[in-house]
Design a protein around this motif. Structure first.
Motif, PDB file in Angstrom:
ATOM      1  N   GLU A 286     104.013 -25.961 -45.175  1.00 59.59           N
ATOM      2  CA  GLU A 286     105.320 -25.309 -45.079  1.00 59.59           C
ATOM      3  C   GLU A 286     105.326 -24.449 -43.825  1.00 59.59           C
ATOM      4  O   GLU A 286     104.470 -23.590 -43.653  1.00 59.59           O
ATOM      5  CB  GLU A 286     105.590 -24.472 -46.328  1.00 59.59           C
ATOM      6  N   LEU A 287     106.287 -24.742 -42.957  1.00 52.26           N
ATOM      7  CA  LEU A 287     106.347 -24.044 -41.675  1.00 52.26           C
ATOM      8  C   LEU A 287     107.753 -23.509 -41.421  1.00 52.26           C
ATOM      9  O   LEU A 287     108.735 -24.177 -41.724  1.00 52.26           O
ATOM     10  CB  LEU A 287     105.981 -25.001 -40.531  1.00 52.26           C
ATOM     11  N   GLY A 288     107.808 -22.318 -40.863  1.00 50.70           N
ATOM     12  CA  GLY A 288     109.086 -21.762 -40.435  1.00 50.70           C
ATOM     13  C   GLY A 288     109.087 -21.591 -38.930  1.00 50.70           C
ATOM     14  O   GLY A 288     109.620 -22.389 -38.163  1.00 50.70           O
ATOM     15  N   ARG A 289     108.377 -20.554 -38.497  1.00 55.95           N
ATOM     16  CA  ARG A 289     108.326 -20.164 -37.094  1.00 55.95           C
ATOM     17  C   ARG A 289     107.984 -21.332 -36.155  1.00 55.95           C
ATOM     18  O   ARG A 289     108.611 -21.504 -35.112  1.00 55.95           O
ATOM     19  CB  ARG A 289     107.245 -19.083 -36.981  1.00 55.95           C
ATOM     20  N   TYR A 290     106.993 -22.127 -36.534  1.00 57.57           N
ATOM     21  CA  TYR A 290     106.527 -23.190 -35.639  1.00 57.57           C
ATOM     22  C   TYR A 290     107.625 -24.223 -35.380  1.00 57.57           C
ATOM     23  O   TYR A 290     107.714 -24.782 -34.292  1.00 57.57           O
ATOM     24  CB  TYR A 290     105.284 -23.878 -36.226  1.00 57.57           C
ATOM     25  N   LEU A 291     108.456 -24.467 -36.399  1.00 51.28           N
ATOM     26  CA  LEU A 291     109.486 -25.503 -36.258  1.00 51.28           C
ATOM     27  C   LEU A 291     110.681 -25.033 -35.442  1.00 51.28           C
ATOM     28  O   LEU A 291     111.275 -25.818 -34.718  1.00 51.28           O
ATOM     29  CB  LEU A 291     109.953 -25.973 -37.643  1.00 51.28           C
ATOM     30  N   VAL A 292     111.055 -23.760 -35.571  1.00 49.67           N
ATOM     31  CA  VAL A 292     112.325 -23.327 -34.965  1.00 49.67           C
ATOM     32  C   VAL A 292     112.197 -22.139 -34.002  1.00 49.67           C
ATOM     33  O   VAL A 292     113.144 -21.860 -33.261  1.00 49.67           O
ATOM     34  CB  VAL A 292     113.370 -22.975 -36.056  1.00 49.67           C
ATOM     35  N   GLY A 293     111.053 -21.468 -34.006  1.00 50.42           N
ATOM     36  CA  GLY A 293     110.946 -20.220 -33.240  1.00 50.42           C
ATOM     37  C   GLY A 293     111.199 -20.376 -31.753  1.00 50.42           C
ATOM     38  O   GLY A 293     111.945 -19.598 -31.144  1.00 50.42           O
ATOM     39  N   GLU A 294     110.570 -21.397 -31.147  1.00 53.17           N
ATOM     40  CA  GLU A 294     110.702 -21.550 -29.696  1.00 53.17           C
ATOM     41  C   GLU A 294     112.019 -22.196 -29.279  1.00 53.17           C
ATOM     42  O   GLU A 294     112.343 -22.243 -28.100  1.00 53.17           O
ATOM     43  CB  GLU A 294     109.510 -22.364 -29.157  1.00 53.17           C
ATOM     44  N   ALA A 295     112.776 -22.692 -30.262  1.00 57.29           N
ATOM     45  CA  ALA A 295     114.042 -23.369 -29.944  1.00 57.29           C
ATOM     46  C   ALA A 295     115.202 -22.394 -29.793  1.00 57.29           C
ATOM     47  O   ALA A 295     116.299 -22.797 -29.411  1.00 57.29           O
ATOM     48  CB  ALA A 295     114.369 -24.385 -31.029  1.00 57.29           C
ATOM     49  N   GLY A 296     114.970 -21.121 -30.072  1.00 57.60           N
ATOM     50  CA  GLY A 296     116.064 -20.154 -30.041  1.00 57.60           C
ATOM     51  C   GLY A 296     115.969 -19.197 -28.868  1.00 57.60           C
ATOM     52  O   GLY A 296     114.882 -18.791 -28.462  1.00 57.60           O
ATOM     53  N   VAL A 297     117.139 -18.862 -28.316  1.00 59.76           N
ATOM     54  CA  VAL A 297     117.225 -17.898 -27.217  1.00 59.76           C
ATOM     55  C   VAL A 297     118.264 -16.847 -27.595  1.00 59.76           C
ATOM     56  O   VAL A 297     119.334 -17.183 -28.121  1.00 59.76           O
ATOM     57  CB  VAL A 297     117.656 -18.587 -25.899  1.00 59.76           C
ATOM     58  N   TYR A 298     117.935 -15.593 -27.349  1.00 64.06           N
ATOM     59  CA  TYR A 298     118.877 -14.500 -27.578  1.00 64.06           C
ATOM     60  C   TYR A 298     119.466 -14.120 -26.232  1.00 64.06           C
ATOM     61  O   TYR A 298     118.721 -13.783 -25.300  1.00 64.06           O
ATOM     62  CB  TYR A 298     118.124 -13.328 -28.208  1.00 64.06           C
ATOM     63  N   LEU A 299     120.782 -14.224 -26.107  1.00 65.30           N
ATOM     64  CA  LEU A 299     121.454 -13.913 -24.842  1.00 65.30           C
ATOM     65  C   LEU A 299     122.202 -12.596 -24.973  1.00 65.30           C
ATOM     66  O   LEU A 299     123.000 -12.416 -25.904  1.00 65.30           O
ATOM     67  CB  LEU A 299     122.466 -15.006 -24.481  1.00 65.30           C
ATOM     68  N   THR A 300     121.953 -11.702 -24.051  1.00 60.34           N
ATOM     69  CA  THR A 300     122.613 -10.400 -24.086  1.00 60.34           C
ATOM     70  C   THR A 300     123.020 -10.015 -22.662  1.00 60.34           C
ATOM     71  O   THR A 300     122.358 -10.405 -21.694  1.00 60.34           O
ATOM     72  CB  THR A 300     121.714  -9.350 -24.778  1.00 60.34           C
ATOM     73  N   ARG A 301     124.138  -9.280 -22.539  1.00 59.88           N
ATOM     74  CA  ARG A 301     124.681  -8.993 -21.219  1.00 59.88           C
ATOM     75  C   ARG A 301     124.333  -7.572 -20.778  1.00 59.88           C
ATOM     76  O   ARG A 301     124.305  -6.650 -21.604  1.00 59.88           O
ATOM     77  CB  ARG A 301     126.209  -9.173 -21.232  1.00 59.88           C
ATOM     78  N   ILE A 302     124.049  -7.422 -19.505  1.00 58.43           N
ATOM     79  CA  ILE A 302     123.743  -6.093 -18.966  1.00 58.43           C
ATOM     80  C   ILE A 302     125.050  -5.306 -18.802  1.00 58.43           C
ATOM     81  O   ILE A 302     125.988  -5.789 -18.160  1.00 58.43           O
ATOM     82  CB  ILE A 302     123.005  -6.208 -17.610  1.00 58.43           C
ATOM     83  N   VAL A 303     125.094  -4.120 -19.429  1.00 60.11           N
ATOM     84  CA  VAL A 303     126.307  -3.297 -19.322  1.00 60.11           C
ATOM     85  C   VAL A 303     126.093  -2.085 -18.426  1.00 60.11           C
ATOM     86  O   VAL A 303     127.052  -1.427 -18.025  1.00 60.11           O
ATOM     87  CB  VAL A 303     126.815  -2.823 -20.709  1.00 60.11           C
ATOM     88  N   ASP A 304     124.840  -1.798 -18.097  1.00 60.88           N
ATOM     89  CA  ASP A 304     124.588  -0.664 -17.204  1.00 60.88           C
ATOM     90  C   ASP A 304     123.252  -0.875 -16.519  1.00 60.88           C
ATOM     91  O   ASP A 304     122.345  -1.486 -17.097  1.00 60.88           O
ATOM     92  CB  ASP A 304     124.570   0.654 -18.011  1.00 60.88           C
ATOM     93  N   ARG A 305     123.193  -0.411 -15.273  1.00 63.32           N
ATOM     94  CA  ARG A 305     121.917  -0.414 -14.566  1.00 63.32           C
ATOM     95  C   ARG A 305     121.710   1.020 -14.099  1.00 63.32           C
ATOM     96  O   ARG A 305     122.575   1.589 -13.435  1.00 63.32           O
ATOM     97  CB  ARG A 305     121.974  -1.358 -13.357  1.00 63.32           C
ATOM     98  N   LYS A 306     120.602   1.609 -14.467  1.00 61.56           N
ATOM     99  CA  LYS A 306     120.410   3.011 -14.091  1.00 61.56           C
ATOM    100  C   LYS A 306     118.973   3.286 -13.695  1.00 61.56           C
ATOM    101  O   LYS A 306     118.049   2.562 -14.082  1.00 61.56           O
ATOM    102  CB  LYS A 306     120.862   3.941 -15.212  1.00 61.56           C
ATOM    103  N   GLU A 307     118.822   4.318 -12.900  1.00 61.12           N
ATOM    104  CA  GLU A 307     117.495   4.760 -12.487  1.00 61.12           C
ATOM    105  C   GLU A 307     117.202   6.073 -13.208  1.00 61.12           C
ATOM    106  O   GLU A 307     118.087   6.903 -13.382  1.00 61.12           O
ATOM    107  CB  GLU A 307     117.443   5.041 -10.978  1.00 61.12           C
ATOM    108  N   SER A 308     115.966   6.226 -13.652  1.00 57.16           N
ATOM    109  CA  SER A 308     115.555   7.497 -14.213  1.00 57.16           C
ATOM    110  C   SER A 308     114.156   7.820 -13.729  1.00 57.16           C
ATOM    111  O   SER A 308     113.207   7.099 -14.056  1.00 57.16           O
ATOM    112  CB  SER A 308     115.568   7.441 -15.754  1.00 57.16           C
ATOM    113  N   ARG A 309     114.078   8.842 -12.898  1.00 59.07           N
ATOM    114  CA  ARG A 309     112.787   9.313 -12.392  1.00 59.07           C
ATOM    115  C   ARG A 309     111.910   8.168 -11.911  1.00 59.07           C
ATOM    116  O   ARG A 309     110.754   8.021 -12.323  1.00 59.07           O
ATOM    117  CB  ARG A 309     112.089  10.161 -13.451  1.00 59.07           C
ATOM    118  N   GLY A 310     112.511   7.339 -11.075  1.00 58.10           N
ATOM    119  CA  GLY A 310     111.743   6.286 -10.416  1.00 58.10           C
ATOM    120  C   GLY A 310     111.653   4.977 -11.177  1.00 58.10           C
ATOM    121  O   GLY A 310     111.071   4.018 -10.688  1.00 58.10           O
ATOM    122  N   GLU A 311     112.209   4.920 -12.380  1.00 60.87           N
ATOM    123  CA  GLU A 311     112.191   3.643 -13.116  1.00 60.87           C
ATOM    124  C   GLU A 311     113.603   3.098 -13.274  1.00 60.87           C
ATOM    125  O   GLU A 311     114.564   3.866 -13.416  1.00 60.87           O
ATOM    126  CB  GLU A 311     111.566   3.843 -14.515  1.00 60.87           C
TER     127      GLU A 311
END
Ligand SMILES: *Cc1c(COP(=O)(O)O)cnc(C)c1O
Length: 410
Positions: A286-311
């Motif tokens: 019985e397998l879960g992760r092995y069958l479907v884990g690598e087939a999924g991608v989470y897409l998220t959009r950048i809403v801000d780009r900021k610098e804080s103390r050099g990072e």
């Protein structure tokens, strides 16, 4: 300059660029994200080819079940209902999902501690195999079956005296809430067989997320030995044996994929010399992760780009409320980076170091720490890979009120 970056995990096979963009199921990330972010995208072709190569590696006799809890998304579950030989569920809610997906309920088994009476009654009516986790649960189930006039289909989940070495989550060995301790299993099996159940054999699950083939081989071998020994004590050959699973996928830099060819070869050798107690048994993993884990991608959009103390921080509209595991807060001791990329600059060279964070107001909400990435800013898309298992359904979606992520099978 990307010196001092923390490594990213390996991008799973099958995701290639196209016109500079990540392409999933033949569609660009920009196209997939057009209806709104964040979203989970699961690739049919990747799931199908994973199942095909797994079957090619395993002995033909071995059945492959899908563990629904890894990803219960409706269209994906409908696909797995067709692809897998059986489905393993762990709640009454999952029973309702597999019924809705049109699964053959004779090929469904129900494990998990703490099954309520109403869940057991529904499972009895549906005719699924119930994997009993304790003597108390066994007696409760037999009483419910008698009251309903149903012959229950019962298996025993055994807590072995060994675990799966190197596995991310140990589910067997020592004191556990799962299964009946091996030393008490035969007596309980005899009791439920004598009570007139349809005896469905044993279920032995020792751990999860293992990448070491030798450890998986040793566990499967010990499982077959234990099953044989218990069948002898019970005094009847086993009709079925669920050998567990635990096949892992590489999430982090340095992880190598599990050598399933080696696992399959070792299993074939054992299957060629099975004792009489197991000769007629239906054998499954019985397998879960092995069958479907690598087939999924989470897409998220950048809403801000900021610098804080050099990072540099790339702040996204997603986060741990959808991808708890990528943030390092789901069963990991030390936080390491999942594979991730700027999806709409997939082929661009990494020139920046940036931390990708989510939109939740907590320092835990990190999707990628000090990652070497192409320069990215507001509007760009971040892809977090290995998001097909334990993502949407294993994250605290209500936390902070952002709501669930959209899911798609493409
Ligand atoms: C969670 C679970 C699985 C699936 O584990 P994966 O690591 O996703 O393959 C299989 N069997 C049982 C009993 C489980 O609890």
């Amino acid at each position: 300059m990307t010196e001092g970056a923390k490594p990213l995990g390996p991008v799973p096979a099958g995701f290639e660029g196209g016109a500079g963009e990540l392409v999933i199921g033949g569609r660009t990330a920009t196209d997939l994200a057009a209806q709104g972010t964040p979203c989970f995208v699961y690739a049919r072709a990747q799931i199908a080819s994973r199942m095909e190569s797994l079957r090619a590696a395993m002995p033909a006799r071995l059945k492959v079940h899908y563990a629904v809890k890894a990803n219960p998304f409706g269209p994906l579950l409908a696909m797995m209902t067709q692809l897998a030989d059986g489905l393993d569920i762990a709640s009454g809610g999952e029973l309702a999902l597999v019924e809705a997906a049109g699964a053959d309920l004779a090929r469904v088994s129900f494990a998990g501690p703490g099954k309520r009476d109403d869940e057991l009654a529904a499972a009895l009516r549906a005719g699924v195999t119930i994997n009993l986790e304790s003597a108390g649960e066994a007696r409760r189930t037999l009483a419910l079956a008698e009251r309903a006039g149903i012959t229950p289909r019962l298996a025993l989940r055994v807590n072995p005296d060994f675990g799966l070495k190197g596995s991310g989550m140990k589910m067997g060995g020592g004191a556990r809430p799962f299964g009946i301790d091996a030393e008490h299993a035969a007596a309980l099996a005899k009791e439920i067989i004598a009570a007139g159940c349809e005896w469905r054999g044993l279920h032995i699950f020792a751990g999860s997320q293992a990448l070491d083939a030798e450890a998986v081989i040793a566990t499967q071998s010990a499982t077959l030995d234990l099953a044989h020994q218990l069948a002898r004590e019970i005094g009847a050959p086993l009709p079925a044996l669920n050998l567990g699973g635990g096949f892992g996928i590489p999430y982090f830099a340095g992880d190598a994929p599990l050598d399933v060819m080696a696992v399959g070869a070792a299993l074939a050798e054992r299957f060629a010399n099975l004792p009489e107690t197991l000769a007629e048994a239906e054998l499954a993993i019985e397998l879960g992760r092995y069958l479907v884990g690598e087939a999924g991608v989470y897409l998220t959009r950048i809403v801000d780009r900021k610098e804080s103390r050099g990072e540099t921080f790339l702040v996204t509209d997603g986060g741990l409320h959808h991808q708890l595991a990528a943030s390092g807060n789901f069963g990991t001791v030390v936080r390491r980076n999942y594979p991730l990329a700027i999806a709409n600059r997939f082929d661009a060279p990494a020139t920046d170091i940036a931390s990708v964070v989510g939109c939740l107001c907590t320092p835990l909400d990190i999707l990628g720490q000090r990652a070497a990435l192409p320069r990215a800013g507001v509007g760009d898309l971040v892809a977090v890979f290995c998001a097909g298992a334990y993502g949407a359904s294993a994250s605290p979606a209500s936390f902070l009120g952002h709501g669930p992520a959209r899911e798609m099978l493409v």
